[in-house]
Design an enzyme around this catalytic site. Structure first.
Site, PDB file in Angstrom:
ATOM      1  N   GLN A  81       0.520  -1.304  -0.176  1.00  0.00           N
ATOM      2  CA  GLN A  81      -0.231  -0.150   0.144  1.00  0.00           C
ATOM      3  C   GLN A  81       1.195   1.059   0.376  1.00  0.00           C
ATOM      4  O   GLN A  81       1.108   1.856   1.219  1.00  0.00           O
ATOM      5  CB  GLN A  81      -0.739  -0.059   1.281  1.00  0.00           C
ATOM      6  CG  GLN A  81      -2.315   1.282   1.116  1.00  0.00           C
ATOM      7  CD  GLN A  81      -3.057   1.159   2.533  1.00  0.00           C
ATOM      8  OE1 GLN A  81      -3.357   0.349   2.991  1.00  0.00           O
ATOM      9  NE2 GLN A  81      -4.325   1.630   2.148  1.00  0.00           N
ATOM     10  N   PHE A  82       1.014   1.730  -1.253  1.00  0.00           N
ATOM     11  CA  PHE A  82       1.832   2.749  -1.133  1.00  0.00           C
ATOM     12  C   PHE A  82       0.993   4.258  -0.399  1.00  0.00           C
ATOM     13  O   PHE A  82       1.917   4.867  -0.248  1.00  0.00           O
ATOM     14  CB  PHE A  82       2.069   3.759  -3.159  1.00  0.00           C
ATOM     15  CG  PHE A  82       0.906   3.830  -3.605  1.00  0.00           C
ATOM     16  CD1 PHE A  82       1.726   5.562  -3.679  1.00  0.00           C
ATOM     17  CD2 PHE A  82       0.158   3.081  -4.274  1.00  0.00           C
ATOM     18  CE1 PHE A  82       0.667   5.693  -4.471  1.00  0.00           C
ATOM     19  CE2 PHE A  82      -0.552   3.699  -5.012  1.00  0.00           C
ATOM     20  CZ  PHE A  82      -0.707   5.237  -4.790  1.00  0.00           C
ATOM     21  N   THR A  83       0.012   4.646  -0.208  1.00  0.00           N
ATOM     22  CA  THR A  83      -0.544   5.180   0.204  1.00  0.00           C
ATOM     23  C   THR A  83      -0.424   5.797   1.213  1.00  0.00           C
ATOM     24  O   THR A  83      -0.501   6.829   1.596  1.00  0.00           O
ATOM     25  CB  THR A  83      -2.237   6.077  -0.270  1.00  0.00           C
ATOM     26  OG1 THR A  83      -3.028   4.310  -0.007  1.00  0.00           O
ATOM     27  CG2 THR A  83      -2.602   5.345  -1.213  1.00  0.00           C
TER      28      THR A  83
END
Length: 146
Positions: A78-80
């Site tokens: 999850q890059f966010t």
């Protein structure tokens, strides 16, 4: 490296309506990689997570680790997690690692967990995913390498 860890009774991740990973009892991890991360960060975070004493003993105290309870892991990239919301109304993702580096370190992270005898299920890197879980406790922690 930043991981949002949730102790879960069960969890699953789907891509295009198909379950690609699921676990019963253990930890659901949302895994973020930043451009500064290295192999040492992966090793540190993996070791920290599997040894955290966040599962209850017979007296209801958090005294057992994932290894002690033989729990599973559902790991989701999850890059966010590296979204910066300080300015404006749209998050800035400049601190997230580029996909090539992120995938390499995410795969290394999951391999590191598996090398410790953990059953690790994953989502699909870079895909739009739907995550379902039953948080146990609730217990939610953030583990960071720096």
């Amino acid at each position: 490296m930043k991981v949002v860890l949730q102790r879960t009774k069960k969890s699953s991740v789907s891509v295009n309506g198909e379950i690609v990973g699921q676990i019963e009892s253990g930890l659901t991890l949302l895994v973020g990689i930043t451009h500064e991360d290295k192999s040492e960060d992966v090793t540190y975070v993996a070791d920290k997570i599997i040894n955290l004493r966040i599962f209850e003993d017979v007296d209801g105290k958090m005294n057992h680790s994932l290894l002690d309870v033989r729990g599973q892991i559902l790991s989701i990239s999850q890059f966010t997690l590296y979204g910066d919301c300080k300015k404006g109304r749209r998050p800035n993702f400049m601190n997230a690692a580029k996909p090539d580096l992120a995938k390499e370190l995410y795969d290394q992270f999951n391999d590191e967990l598996r090398s410790k005898g953990i059953d690790v299920q994953t989502g699909e890197f870079g895909a739009m995913m739907e995550v379902s879980l039953v948080n146990d406790g609730p217990v939610t922690l953030i583990v960071e390498s720096r």
